[in-house]
Design a protein around this motif. Structure first.
Motif, PDB file in Angstrom:
ATOM      1  N   GLU A 138       0.818  -1.219   0.000  1.00  0.00           N
ATOM      2  CA  GLU A 138       0.000   0.000   0.000  1.00  0.00           C
ATOM      3  C   GLU A 138       0.848   1.263   0.000  1.00  0.00           C
ATOM      4  N   THR A 139       2.170   1.093   0.054  1.00  0.00           N
ATOM      5  CA  THR A 139       3.043   2.255   0.083  1.00  0.00           C
ATOM      6  C   THR A 139       2.859   3.094  -1.181  1.00  0.00           C
ATOM      7  N   VAL A 140       2.913   4.400  -0.990  1.00  0.00           N
ATOM      8  CA  VAL A 140       2.707   5.307  -2.126  1.00  0.00           C
ATOM      9  C   VAL A 140       3.799   5.080  -3.170  1.00  0.00           C
ATOM     10  N   HIS A 141       3.402   5.105  -4.410  1.00  0.00           N
ATOM     11  CA  HIS A 141       4.305   4.981  -5.566  1.00  0.00           C
ATOM     12  C   HIS A 141       4.915   3.584  -5.685  1.00  0.00           C
ATOM     13  N   THR A 142       4.344   2.609  -5.006  1.00  0.00           N
ATOM     14  CA  THR A 142       4.865   1.253  -5.165  1.00  0.00           C
ATOM     15  C   THR A 142       4.582   0.746  -6.575  1.00  0.00           C
ATOM     16  N   THR A 143       5.598   0.249  -7.234  1.00  0.00           N
ATOM     17  CA  THR A 143       5.445  -0.248  -8.596  1.00  0.00           C
ATOM     18  C   THR A 143       4.710  -1.580  -8.589  1.00  0.00           C
ATOM     19  N   ARG A 144       3.781  -1.748  -9.488  1.00  0.00           N
ATOM     20  CA  ARG A 144       3.037  -2.999  -9.593  1.00  0.00           C
ATOM     21  C   ARG A 144       3.671  -3.878 -10.664  1.00  0.00           C
ATOM     22  N   LEU A 145       3.490  -5.172 -10.504  1.00  0.00           N
ATOM     23  CA  LEU A 145       4.008  -6.103 -11.516  1.00  0.00           C
ATOM     24  C   LEU A 145       3.096  -6.101 -12.728  1.00  0.00           C
ATOM     25  N   TYR A 146       3.739  -6.166 -13.882  1.00  0.00           N
ATOM     26  CA  TYR A 146       2.987  -6.151 -15.137  1.00  0.00           C
ATOM     27  C   TYR A 146       2.800  -7.556 -15.704  1.00  0.00           C
ATOM     28  N   GLY A 147       2.828  -8.543 -14.843  1.00  0.00           N
ATOM     29  CA  GLY A 147       2.712  -9.922 -15.322  1.00  0.00           C
ATOM     30  C   GLY A 147       1.361 -10.213 -15.940  1.00  0.00           C
ATOM     31  N   LEU A 148       0.326  -9.540 -15.433  1.00  0.00           N
ATOM     32  CA  LEU A 148      -1.014  -9.803 -15.962  1.00  0.00           C
ATOM     33  C   LEU A 148      -1.069  -9.497 -17.449  1.00  0.00           C
ATOM     34  N   SER A 149      -0.569  -8.324 -17.820  1.00  0.00           N
ATOM     35  CA  SER A 149      -0.603  -7.949 -19.244  1.00  0.00           C
ATOM     36  C   SER A 149       0.309  -8.850 -20.060  1.00  0.00           C
ATOM     37  N   THR A 150       1.451  -9.246 -19.454  1.00  0.00           N
ATOM     38  CA  THR A 150       2.377 -10.132 -20.179  1.00  0.00           C
ATOM     39  C   THR A 150       1.708 -11.441 -20.547  1.00  0.00           C
ATOM     40  N   PHE A 151       1.098 -12.065 -19.561  1.00  0.00           N
ATOM     41  CA  PHE A 151       0.495 -13.368 -19.819  1.00  0.00           C
ATOM     42  C   PHE A 151      -0.771 -13.245 -20.659  1.00  0.00           C
ATOM     43  N   LYS A 152      -1.458 -12.115 -20.505  1.00  0.00           N
ATOM     44  CA  LYS A 152      -2.618 -11.911 -21.373  1.00  0.00           C
ATOM     45  C   LYS A 152      -2.188 -11.767 -22.823  1.00  0.00           C
ATOM     46  N   ASP A 153      -1.125 -10.994 -23.046  1.00  0.00           N
ATOM     47  CA  ASP A 153      -0.624 -10.842 -24.418  1.00  0.00           C
ATOM     48  C   ASP A 153      -0.164 -12.179 -24.979  1.00  0.00           C
ATOM     49  N   ALA A 154       0.541 -12.952 -24.155  1.00  0.00           N
ATOM     50  CA  ALA A 154       1.000 -14.264 -24.616  1.00  0.00           C
ATOM     51  C   ALA A 154      -0.196 -15.163 -24.918  1.00  0.00           C
ATOM     52  N   ARG A 155      -1.203 -15.093 -24.064  1.00  0.00           N
ATOM     53  CA  ARG A 155      -2.388 -15.929 -24.286  1.00  0.00           C
ATOM     54  C   ARG A 155      -3.112 -15.512 -25.559  1.00  0.00           C
ATOM     55  N   HIS A 156      -3.201 -14.207 -25.767  1.00  0.00           N
ATOM     56  CA  HIS A 156      -3.849 -13.736 -26.996  1.00  0.00           C
ATOM     57  C   HIS A 156      -3.052 -14.161 -28.224  1.00  0.00           C
ATOM     58  N   ALA A 157      -1.709 -14.091 -28.099  1.00  0.00           N
ATOM     59  CA  ALA A 157      -0.886 -14.549 -29.223  1.00  0.00           C
ATOM     60  C   ALA A 157      -1.070 -16.042 -29.462  1.00  0.00           C
ATOM     61  N   ALA A 158      -1.171 -16.812 -28.378  1.00  0.00           N
ATOM     62  CA  ALA A 158      -1.393 -18.254 -28.531  1.00  0.00           C
ATOM     63  C   ALA A 158      -2.758 -18.522 -29.149  1.00  0.00           C
ATOM     64  N   GLU A 159      -3.729 -17.745 -28.706  1.00  0.00           N
ATOM     65  CA  GLU A 159      -5.066 -17.922 -29.289  1.00  0.00           C
ATOM     66  C   GLU A 159      -5.036 -17.607 -30.777  1.00  0.00           C
ATOM     67  N   GLY A 160      -4.380 -16.476 -31.118  1.00  0.00           N
ATOM     68  CA  GLY A 160      -4.277 -16.146 -32.534  1.00  0.00           C
ATOM     69  C   GLY A 160      -3.534 -17.215 -33.310  1.00  0.00           C
ATOM     70  N   GLU A 161      -2.496 -17.789 -32.690  1.00  0.00           N
ATOM     71  CA  GLU A 161      -1.745 -18.849 -33.349  1.00  0.00           C
ATOM     72  C   GLU A 161      -2.594 -20.111 -33.499  1.00  0.00           C
ATOM     73  N   ILE A 162      -3.469 -20.369 -32.518  1.00  0.00           N
ATOM     74  CA  ILE A 162      -4.385 -21.509 -32.634  1.00  0.00           C
ATOM     75  C   ILE A 162      -5.298 -21.317 -33.824  1.00  0.00           C
ATOM     76  N   TYR A 163      -5.829 -20.096 -33.927  1.00  0.00           N
ATOM     77  CA  TYR A 163      -6.714 -19.830 -35.066  1.00  0.00           C
ATOM     78  C   TYR A 163      -5.953 -19.998 -36.373  1.00  0.00           C
ATOM     79  N   THR A 164      -4.708 -19.477 -36.389  1.00  0.00           N
ATOM     80  CA  THR A 164      -3.918 -19.561 -37.620  1.00  0.00           C
ATOM     81  C   THR A 164      -3.584 -21.009 -37.968  1.00  0.00           C
ATOM     82  N   LYS A 165      -3.117 -21.766 -36.975  1.00  0.00           N
ATOM     83  CA  LYS A 165      -2.737 -23.161 -37.245  1.00  0.00           C
ATOM     84  C   LYS A 165      -3.952 -24.017 -37.587  1.00  0.00           C
ATOM     85  N   LEU A 166      -5.054 -23.695 -36.929  1.00  0.00           N
ATOM     86  CA  LEU A 166      -6.276 -24.437 -37.242  1.00  0.00           C
ATOM     87  C   LEU A 166      -6.686 -24.184 -38.680  1.00  0.00           C
ATOM     88  N   ASN A 167      -6.582 -22.924 -39.077  1.00  0.00           N
ATOM     89  CA  ASN A 167      -6.912 -22.603 -40.470  1.00  0.00           C
ATOM     90  C   ASN A 167      -5.921 -23.238 -41.429  1.00  0.00           C
TER      91      ASN A 167
END
Length: 817
Positions: free
Chosen positions: A586-615
Motif C-alpha cells: 500500500e506504500t505510495v508509488h509502489t510499482t506494480r508487476l505487469y505480469g497480468l498484461s504479459t500473460f494476457k498478451d502471450a495468451r492472446h498470441a497463442a489464441e491467434g496462433e491456434i486460429y492460424t494453425k487451425l486454419n
C-alpha cells in the motif's frame, strides 16, 4: 770682479772697495766652509764661477786664513804646553800601574770569558727550549681549533657512509657556520669548504635516487597495500553486520586503517568472535608493507637545502604519472573478477599511500592535491568500469564486480575521499547486471520450454501433489476432491517458470544489498527488474515459443492454460517481494508487476496462433480435395478428405475443453468460417471453368456434413444454430442451384425476407456460368443432337435469361457503389 747676478754676492769695483769687499766675501765663504751643517757644493761653485782669477785670489785668501789659524793654534799650544808636559809626566808615572791593571783586567776578562761561554751555551739552550715551548703552545692552541673541524668532518664522512644524510647536512651546516670560520686560514679548511657544496649535491642526488626507488617500491606494493585495505574493509562490513542488531553505528572513520589511525572497537562493544579474529590476524599498516623513510629523509634533506619546492613539485609530478599508470586497466580485465580486483587493489593502494603521506608530512602533498588526484582518478575509473562492465555477459561476474565496487568505495570513503559517483555508477552497473540476468534467464526459460511435454502434470499421491503445490501456488477445490492419481491442468513448465522468477528476484536482490538504499528503493528496484523479466524476457520467450513451427494445437492449448495459471500467480510474486523487502504494497508509488498484461498478451498470441494453425490445418485438408467437377452424378456420400477434416476438428475441439469458453468458441467459429470460405473459394476458383450438376450435388453433400458437424455442438456454449450460420452463404447458394429456384431469387432479391438473402449476384453469376459451361459440355458428350431437345433448349434459354438478369444486377450494384 764678481757678477752679483750669478753668485748672489755683491763684488766691489774700486780697489779699496774691492779689498774691503773681498775680505767680507771670503770671510763669509770661509764661514760656510767651516760650518759642518751647510753643503759645500754651492759655496765652492760660487767661488769657481765668479770673475776670472777669483780662484787664485781665493786660494791666497785661504792660505792666509790657514796661516792665521796656525798662529792661533801655536799660541794656544804655547799657552797649554806646560800643562801638557805635566800631564805626560803624570801619565808615565801611572803607566806601570796601568800595565799591572791591564794584566789583571786581561786575566779577569779571560776568566770571565771562560765562565760566560758556559753561561752562553746554557742560555742558548734555554732560549731554544723556550722557543720550542712557545711553538708547541701555539701548535696546541691551533690544533685545539682544528681538531673539532676534523672531528666534525670525520663525523660527516661517517654519516655519509651510514646514509644518515639529514644528520650529515646538519653537520655541514655546523662546519660552515661555526668551525671552518675559526681556522679558515688553513689550506685544508679551504679544501674542505670547497668540498661541502659537492657533498650537498651528492646527497641531493643520492636522496633523489632513494626517492625514485621508493616510488618504484610503492608502485610495486600498491597492489598488496590495496588488497590489505580492502580486506580490512570487508572484515569491517562483516563485523558491522554482526553487531548491527546490538548497537547503532556511527562511522565517521572506518574500522580498517592502514595508517594506524583507526580504533578497532564500537563504543566499547566487541564480540568474542571479533576479538578472536583480531588475535588470529594482525592488522597490517602501510608502514608494515612499505618503508616511508626515503621520502621523509628526502623531504628533510631538500628542506634543509632550501629546495623543498623543487622536491614537492617532483614528487607530485611523479605521483601523477604513477596515478595515470595505475588507472590504466588491462585490456582483458573484464574477463575475470581477479582482473577487477587487481585494478581496484592498485588504486586503493595508491590513495592509501597518498593519505599516509598527507598525514605524516607537512605540506608534501595537500588535501587539494589529493582531491585533484582523486577527481581525476574517479572520472577515469567510472569511464573504465562503464566500458569493461559492458563487455560482461556473466551475471555472477557482474555481481562480484558490484561487491568489489562497494568495498572499494567503502575503503576510500574511510580515508575521506567522496565516492557518491561510484554509488551512482552502481545503478548503471545494476542495469547491466539486470541485462545479463535477463539474458541468462532467457536461456533458462528457453530450456524449460524446450523440455516441457505440454501435458497436464500427473500426480500419483499426496506427496507428489504437495511437492508441486510447494513450488507453485495452485489451489483448486474440485481437483483437490479428486482421488489419486489425478492430473493438474498446467504442465511442468509452470512451477519451473514460477520458481525461476523467484530465483531471478533473489539474484536481483543480491545486487541491491550494500548499496546504502532504503527498503522502499530496493523494493522498487526489484519490482522494476521483475517487470522487465516478465514483460520483455518471458514475454519474448513465450512469443517465440508460440511462433515455433513444431508447436501444434495441443501445445498451444496447453500454453494458454499455463499462462492463465501464471497470470493468477502474479499476486503471489508481489507478496513474495513484499516479504523480502518488508515494504507494504500500500506504500505510495509502489510499482506494480505487469505480469497480468504479459500473460494476457502471450495468451492472446497463442489464441491467434491456434486460429492460424487451425486454419492452416484446414487448408491442408482442403488441398487434399480432389473433386471430379465434370461428374454426372454424385456418389451419394461425402468426400473422404472432408470427413477426415471433420474428424480432426472434432478431436481438436475436444482438447479445447480446458480452454476458457470464449477461446474454444472463437476457435470453433473461426474454423467453421474459414472452412466455409475455403469451400466457397473452391467453387469460385477462376481456374475452374466449368462445373457439372453432379459435382454441385457432391459438393452439397460435403457442405451438409459441415452443417451436421456445426449442429453437433463440438464446443459447448453456442446458442441455437449460431455455429451453422458460418455455412449459411454456401447453403443458400447450393440450395439455389439444387432447387434451380431462380425466379424466387430474382423476384425476392433485395428483400429482407428473401430466401436467398446471403447469395450475392456476382457469386451466383460466376457459378452459374461455370454450371452452364458444364451443362453444355455434358450435352455435347452425351448426344450430338441434344441441342434439338426442347427441355434442354428451354433450360438453356432460362440460363441465358438469368445470366442477363444477374449481370444487370451486378452492373447495377457496381453503378450504385
Amino acid at each position: 770682479m764678481y757678477d752679483s747676478s750669478s753668485s748672489g754676492l755683491k763684488i766691489p769695483t774700486s780697489p779699496q772697495e774691492e779689498d774691503k769687499g773681498e775680505g767680507k766675501v771670503y770671510g763669509k765663504v770661509f764661514a760656510e766652509l767651516e760650518s759642518v751643517d751647510l753643503p759645500l757644493g754651492t759655496t765652492l761653485r760660487s767661488v769657481y764661477d765668479d770673475q776670472p782669477n777669483a780662484h787664485k785670489r781665493f786660494m791666497e785668501k785661504l792660505d792666509a786664513r790657514i796661516r792665521n789659524h796656525d798662529r792661533e793654534i801655536e799660541k794656544m799650544c804655547n799657552f797649554h804646553h806646560q800643562g801638557f808636559v805635566d800631564a805626560i809626566t803624570e801619565l808615565l808615572k801611572v803607566r806601570a800601574d796601568a800595565e799591572k791593571l791591564m794584566g789583571q783586567v786581561s786575566d779577569t776578562n779571560r776568566r770571565l770569558q771562560d765562565a760566560g761561554r758556559e753561561v752562553k751555551a746554557q742560555t742558548e739552550e734555554v732560549i731554544r727550549c723556550r722557543i720550542q715551548q712557545r711553538n708547541m703552545a701555539t701548535t696546541v692552541e691551533k690544533l685545539q681549533l682544528c681538531i673539532p673541524v676534523l672531528e666534525m668532518y670525520s663525523k660527516l664522512k661517517e654519516q655519509l657512509e651510514s646514509k644518515r644524510y639529514y644528520s650529515a647536512l646538519k653537520t655541514m651546516e655546523q662546519l660552515e657556520n661555526i668551525y671552518i670560520p675559526r681556522v679558515s686560514q688553513y689550506r685544508f679548511c679551504q679544501i674542505m669548504a670547497e668540498t661541502l657544496p659537492k657533498l650537498r649535491e651528492e646527497i641531493k642526488e643520492i636522496s633523489m635516487s632513494d626517492l625514485k626507488d621508493f616510488l618504484e617500491s610503492i608502485r610495486k606494493h600498491s597492489d598488496k597495500i590495496g588488497e590489505t585495505a580492502m580486506r580490512q574493509a570487508q572484515q569491517h562490513r562483516t563485523f558491522n553486520s554482526a553487531v548491527q542488531k546490538q548497537v547503532t553505528l556511527s562511522c565517521a572513520k572506518p574500522l580498517y586503517g592502514l595508517n594506524s589511525r583507526t580504533p578497532l572497537h564500537h563504543n566499547g562493544l566487541i564480540t568474542e568472535a571479533a576479538d578472536e579474529e583480531e588475535m588470529d590476524e594482525e592488522v597490517l599498516t602501510a608502514q608494515d608493507l612499505v618503508d616511508f623513510s626515503p621520502v621523509y629523509r628526502c623531504l628533510h634533506i631538500y628542506t634543509v637545502l632550501g629546495d623543498r619546492e623543487t622536491f614537492e613539485n617532483y614528487y607530485r609530478k611523479q605521483r601523477k604519472k604513477q596515478a595515470r599508470l595505475v588507472l590504466q586497466p588491462q585490456s582483458n580485465m573484464h574477463e575475470t573478477v581477479e582482473g577487477y580486483r587487481k585494478y581496484f587493489n592498485q588504486i586503493v593502494g595508491f590513495f592509501v599511500v597518498e593519505d599516509h603521506i598527507l598525514h605524516a608530512t607537512q605540506g608534501l602533498v595537500t588535501r587539494a592535491f589529493t582531491d585533484e588526484l582523486w577527481n581525476m582518478a574517479l572520472s577515469k575509473i567510472i569511464a573504465v568500469l562503464r566500458t569493461h562492465s559492458s563487455y560482461c555477459d556473466d551475471p555472477d561476474l557482474v555481481l562480484e564486480l558490484k561487491n568489489l565496487i562497494v568495498i572499494f568505495a567503502d575503503t576510500l570513503q574511510g580515508y575521506g575521499f567522496p565516492v557518491n559517483r561510484l554509488f551512482d555508477l552502481l545503478f548503471e552497473v545494476r542495469d547491466q547486471y539486470n541485462e545479463t540476468l535477463l539474458k541468462k534467464w532467457a536461456l533458462v526459460f528457453r530450456d524449460i520450454f524446450e523440455q516441457d511435454n505440454y501435458s497436464p502434470i500427473p500426480v500419483e499421491n499426496e506427496e507428489e501433489y504437495k511437492a508441486v503445490v510447494s513450488r507453485f501456488p495452485f489451489h483448486d477445490a474440485e481437483i483437490e476432491k479428486q482421488q489419486f492419481p489425478k492430473k493438474l491442468p498446467m504442465s511442468q513448465s509452470v512451477p519451473q517458470i514460477y520458481a525461476q522468477v523467484k530465483e531471478f528476484i533473489y539474484a536481483s536482490l543480491k545486487f541491491s544489498e550494500s548499496l546504502h538504499r532504503s527498503s522502499t528503493e530496493i523494493d522498487d528496484m526489484l519490482r522494476k527488474s521483475t517487470n522487465l523479466l516478465l514483460t520483455r524476457t518471458l514475454s519474448s520467450c513465450l512469443q517465440n515459443l508460440i511462433k515455433k513451427p513444431h508447436i501444434g494445437l495441443t501445445e498451444l492449448v496447453q500454453i494458454i492454460i499455463n499462462t492463465t495459471h501464471l497470470e493468477h500467480a502474479c499476486k503471489y510474486l508481489e507478496d513474495f517481494i513484499t516479504n523480502i523487502t518488508n515494504v507494504s504494497p500500500e506504500t505510495v508509488h509502489t510499482t506494480r508487476l505487469y505480469g497480468l498484461s504479459t500473460f494476457k498478451d502471450a495468451r492472446h498470441a497463442a489464441e491467434g496462433e491456434i486460429y492460424t494453425k487451425l486454419n492452416q490445418k484446414i487448408d491442408e485438408f482442403i488441398q487434399l480435395a480432389d473433386y471430379e467437377w465434370g461428374m454426372a452424378e454424385s456418389d451419394g456420400r461425402a468426400s473422404g478428405y472432408l470427413m477426415d477434416l471433420i474428424n480432426f476438428l472434432r478431436s481438436t475441439f475436444q482438447v479445447f475443453t480446458h480452454l476458457p469458453g470464449k477461446v474454444a468458441q472463437t476457435a470453433c467459429m473461426s474454423a467453421c468460417k474459414h472452412l466455409a470460405t475455403s469451400l466457397m473459394q473452391m467453387l469460385l476458383d477462376p481456374e475452374l471453368k466449368q462445373i457439372s450438376m453432379g459435382a454441385i450435388q457432391q459438393f452439397n453433400l460435403d457442405v451438409m456434413q459441415c452443417e451436421l458437424f456445426a449442429s453437433s455442438e463440438p464446443v459447448p456454449g453456442f446458442q441455437g444454430d449460431t455455429l451453422q450460420l458460418a455455412f449459411i452463404d454456401l447453403r443458400q447458394l447450393l440450395d439455389l442451384f439444387m432447387v434451380w429456384d431462380w425466379s424466387t431469387y430474382l423476384a425476392d432479391y433485395g428483400q429482407p425476407t428473401s430466401k436467398y438473402l446471403r447469395v450475392n449476384p456476382s457469386t451466383a453469376l460466376a457459378l452459374l456460368e461455370k454450371v452452364n459451361r458444364g451443362m453444355k459440355d455434358t450435352s455435347k458428350k452425351n448426344n450430338i443432337f441434344s441441342q434439338f431437345r426442347k427441355n434442354d433448349r428451354d433450360k438453356q434459354k432460362l440460363i441465358e435469361t438469368v445470366v442477363k438478369q444477374l449481370r444487370s444486377l451486378v452492373n447495377g450494384m457496381s453503378q450504385h457503389s
